[in-house]
Design a protein around this motif. Structure first.
Motif, mmCIF file in Angstrom:
data_model
loop_
_atom_site.group_PDB
_atom_site.id
_atom_site.type_symbol
_atom_site.label_atom_id
_atom_site.label_comp_id
_atom_site.label_asym_id
_atom_site.label_seq_id
_atom_site.Cartn_x
_atom_site.Cartn_y
_atom_site.Cartn_z
ATOM 1 N N PRO A 36 22.700 65.338 17.622
ATOM 2 C CA PRO A 36 21.844 66.390 17.064
ATOM 3 C C PRO A 36 21.612 66.172 15.563
ATOM 4 C CG PRO A 36 24.062 67.235 17.413
ATOM 5 C CD PRO A 36 24.029 65.844 17.994
ATOM 6 N N PRO A 37 20.516 66.724 15.018
ATOM 7 C CA PRO A 37 20.199 66.540 13.599
ATOM 8 C C PRO A 37 21.343 66.917 12.656
ATOM 9 C CG PRO A 37 18.352 67.574 14.710
ATOM 10 C CD PRO A 37 19.486 67.522 15.702
ATOM 11 N N GLU A 38 22.066 67.973 12.967
ATOM 12 C CA GLU A 38 23.157 68.412 12.081
ATOM 13 C C GLU A 38 24.237 67.341 11.950
ATOM 14 O OE1 GLU A 38 20.914 71.740 13.768
ATOM 15 O OE2 GLU A 38 21.998 70.105 14.752
ATOM 16 N N ALA A 39 24.576 66.696 13.062
ATOM 17 C CA ALA A 39 25.596 65.650 13.036
ATOM 18 C C ALA A 39 25.098 64.419 12.278
ATOM 19 C CB ALA A 39 26.001 65.267 14.455
ATOM 20 N N VAL A 40 23.850 64.056 12.491
ATOM 21 C CA VAL A 40 23.286 62.900 11.783
ATOM 22 C C VAL A 40 23.240 63.194 10.287
ATOM 23 C CG1 VAL A 40 21.276 61.385 11.525
ATOM 24 C CG2 VAL A 40 21.947 62.178 13.805
ATOM 25 N N PHE A 41 22.804 64.392 9.916
ATOM 26 C CA PHE A 41 22.740 64.754 8.498
ATOM 27 C C PHE A 41 24.128 64.682 7.864
ATOM 28 C CE2 PHE A 41 22.974 67.565 4.890
ATOM 29 C CZ PHE A 41 21.873 67.170 4.157
ATOM 30 N N ARG A 42 25.139 65.228 8.529
ATOM 31 C CA ARG A 42 26.505 65.187 7.976
ATOM 32 C C ARG A 42 26.940 63.745 7.729
ATOM 33 N NH1 ARG A 42 27.324 69.435 11.467
ATOM 34 N NH2 ARG A 42 28.213 68.078 13.070
ATOM 35 N N ALA A 43 26.631 62.857 8.684
ATOM 36 C CA ALA A 43 27.014 61.450 8.531
ATOM 37 C C ALA A 43 26.304 60.803 7.348
ATOM 38 C CB ALA A 43 26.712 60.679 9.811
ATOM 39 N N LEU A 44 25.052 61.157 7.137
ATOM 40 C CA LEU A 44 24.282 60.576 6.034
ATOM 41 C C LEU A 44 24.709 61.140 4.679
ATOM 42 C CD1 LEU A 44 20.691 60.727 7.563
ATOM 43 C CD2 LEU A 44 22.060 58.662 7.166
ATOM 44 N N ALA A 45 24.763 62.461 4.576
ATOM 45 C CA ALA A 45 24.902 63.121 3.277
ATOM 46 C C ALA A 45 26.327 63.503 2.908
ATOM 47 C CB ALA A 45 24.025 64.377 3.254
ATOM 48 N N GLU A 46 27.157 63.785 3.906
ATOM 49 C CA GLU A 46 28.490 64.294 3.597
ATOM 50 C C GLU A 46 29.590 63.264 3.804
ATOM 51 O OE1 GLU A 46 28.845 67.962 5.796
ATOM 52 O OE2 GLU A 46 26.894 68.648 5.042
ATOM 53 N N ASP A 47 29.411 62.344 4.735
ATOM 54 C CA ASP A 47 30.416 61.310 4.986
ATOM 55 C C ASP A 47 29.945 59.979 4.392
ATOM 56 O OD1 ASP A 47 32.573 59.827 5.851
ATOM 57 O OD2 ASP A 47 31.866 59.682 7.922
ATOM 58 N N VAL A 48 29.700 59.982 3.103
ATOM 59 C CA VAL A 48 29.189 58.777 2.432
ATOM 60 C C VAL A 48 30.109 57.576 2.655
ATOM 61 C CG1 VAL A 48 28.552 57.777 0.189
ATOM 62 C CG2 VAL A 48 27.826 60.101 0.783
ATOM 63 N N PRO A 49 31.453 57.713 2.533
ATOM 64 C CA PRO A 49 32.304 56.533 2.784
ATOM 65 C C PRO A 49 32.174 55.979 4.203
ATOM 66 C CG PRO A 49 33.534 58.210 1.596
ATOM 67 C CD PRO A 49 32.237 58.852 2.035
ATOM 68 N N GLY A 50 31.783 56.814 5.165
ATOM 69 C CA GLY A 50 31.636 56.378 6.541
ATOM 70 C C GLY A 50 30.485 55.414 6.769
ATOM 71 N N TRP A 51 29.551 55.313 5.813
ATOM 72 C CA TRP A 51 28.404 54.403 5.981
ATOM 73 C C TRP A 51 28.853 52.981 6.305
ATOM 74 C CZ3 TRP A 51 22.930 54.730 4.284
ATOM 75 C CH2 TRP A 51 22.477 56.062 4.190
ATOM 76 N N SER A 52 29.924 52.530 5.678
ATOM 77 C CA SER A 52 30.362 51.142 5.901
ATOM 78 C C SER A 52 30.875 50.927 7.323
ATOM 79 C CB SER A 52 31.442 50.753 4.891
ATOM 80 O OG SER A 52 32.592 51.566 5.072
ATOM 81 N N GLU A 53 31.121 51.998 8.067
ATOM 82 C CA GLU A 53 31.601 51.865 9.435
ATOM 83 C C GLU A 53 30.468 51.778 10.453
ATOM 84 O OE1 GLU A 53 34.715 54.666 10.306
ATOM 85 O OE2 GLU A 53 35.427 54.538 8.241
ATOM 86 N N TRP A 54 29.266 52.204 10.077
ATOM 87 C CA TRP A 54 28.157 52.137 11.040
ATOM 88 C C TRP A 54 26.954 51.355 10.535
ATOM 89 C CZ3 TRP A 54 23.658 54.516 9.381
ATOM 90 C CH2 TRP A 54 23.784 55.505 8.410
ATOM 91 N N PHE A 55 26.830 51.150 9.246
ATOM 92 C CA PHE A 55 25.707 50.387 8.685
ATOM 93 C C PHE A 55 26.268 49.040 8.246
ATOM 94 C CE2 PHE A 55 21.342 51.503 7.014
ATOM 95 C CZ PHE A 55 20.974 50.205 6.735
ATOM 96 N N SER A 56 26.070 48.006 9.064
ATOM 97 C CA SER A 56 26.769 46.731 8.863
ATOM 98 C C SER A 56 26.479 46.060 7.526
ATOM 99 C CB SER A 56 26.450 45.771 10.003
ATOM 100 O OG SER A 56 25.079 45.421 9.985
ATOM 101 N N ALA A 57 25.345 46.333 6.905
ATOM 102 C CA ALA A 57 25.029 45.724 5.609
ATOM 103 C C ALA A 57 25.836 46.351 4.481
ATOM 104 C CB ALA A 57 23.533 45.849 5.313
ATOM 105 N N VAL A 58 26.367 47.552 4.694
ATOM 106 C CA VAL A 58 27.094 48.294 3.654
ATOM 107 C C VAL A 58 28.575 47.928 3.715
ATOM 108 C CG1 VAL A 58 27.757 50.600 2.829
ATOM 109 C CG2 VAL A 58 25.440 50.199 3.713
ATOM 110 N N THR A 59 29.103 47.421 2.592
ATOM 111 C CA THR A 59 30.523 47.097 2.527
ATOM 112 C C THR A 59 31.317 48.197 1.835
ATOM 113 O OG1 THR A 59 30.283 45.874 0.445
ATOM 114 C CG2 THR A 59 30.075 44.615 2.509
ATOM 115 N N LEU A 60 30.653 49.010 1.017
ATOM 116 C CA LEU A 60 31.312 50.119 0.330
ATOM 117 C C LEU A 60 30.268 51.184 0.030
ATOM 118 C CD1 LEU A 60 33.990 50.783 -1.854
ATOM 119 C CD2 LEU A 60 31.938 50.714 -3.247
#
Length: 159
Positions: free
Chosen positions: A29-53
């Motif tokens: 749902p949009p709320e979960a996607v938004f939280r992952a994008l905006a609130e769990d910034v450190p988590g980006w490196s776990e799902w966006f393979s180009a991001v190391t930090l």
């Protein structure tokens, strides 16, 4: 060496000399996607393979991001409107040829899931813009893989 880029506002997303737009529907749902994008910034490196930090900066008003290959960004969050939109601009980078860069993640309900639209808006030297145009397919694949990985991460059995 990091260079300061031209500061741009949210309107740059629509007016940039080069705009690459990609979209994909996910089951989360949009709320979960938004939280992952905006609130769990450190988590980006776990799902966006180009991001190391990725980490918040400026008490959440900015971000520091590092990509594979050594590219670094210092960013300012431009829009954080839950659960519809998350956008940021790059203030400093070591990437050559960039003059201005902003990205927007637009989230729209789609059935029980979310349509995720990512806009990559850029201005830069002619070689930089040409490289982005030529790299569009690869950037699209990276987006598709990242959003697919994010959707798996947000699946109810993983929450």
């Amino acid at each position: 060496m990091a260079r300061r880029l031209r500061p741009v506002g949210p309107e740059f997303i629509d007016t940039a000399p080069l705009r690459l737009v990609f979209a994909r529907v996910v089951t989360a749902p949009p709320e979960a996607v938004f939280r992952a994008l905006a609130e769990d910034v450190p988590g980006w490196s776990e799902w966006f393979s180009a991001v190391t930090l990725a980490r918040p900066a400026e008490n959440g008003a900015g971000r520091e991001v590092r990509l594979r290959g050594g590219i670094r960004f210092r960013e300012t969050v431009l829009v954080a409107t839950a659960p519809e939109a998350y956008a940021y601009r790059v203030d400093e980078t070591n990437a050559p040829g960039v003059r201005a860069l902003a990205e927007e993640w637009r989230l729209t309900p789609d059935g029980t899931g979310t349509r995720v639209r990512w806009t990559f808006a850029a201005d830069g030297t002619a070689p930089f813009l040409l490289a982005l145009k030529l790299g569009r397919t690869g950037l699209g694949r990276t987006f598709r893989d990242a959003v697919t990985s994010l959707d798996r991460r947000l699946a109810p059995t993983n929450v």
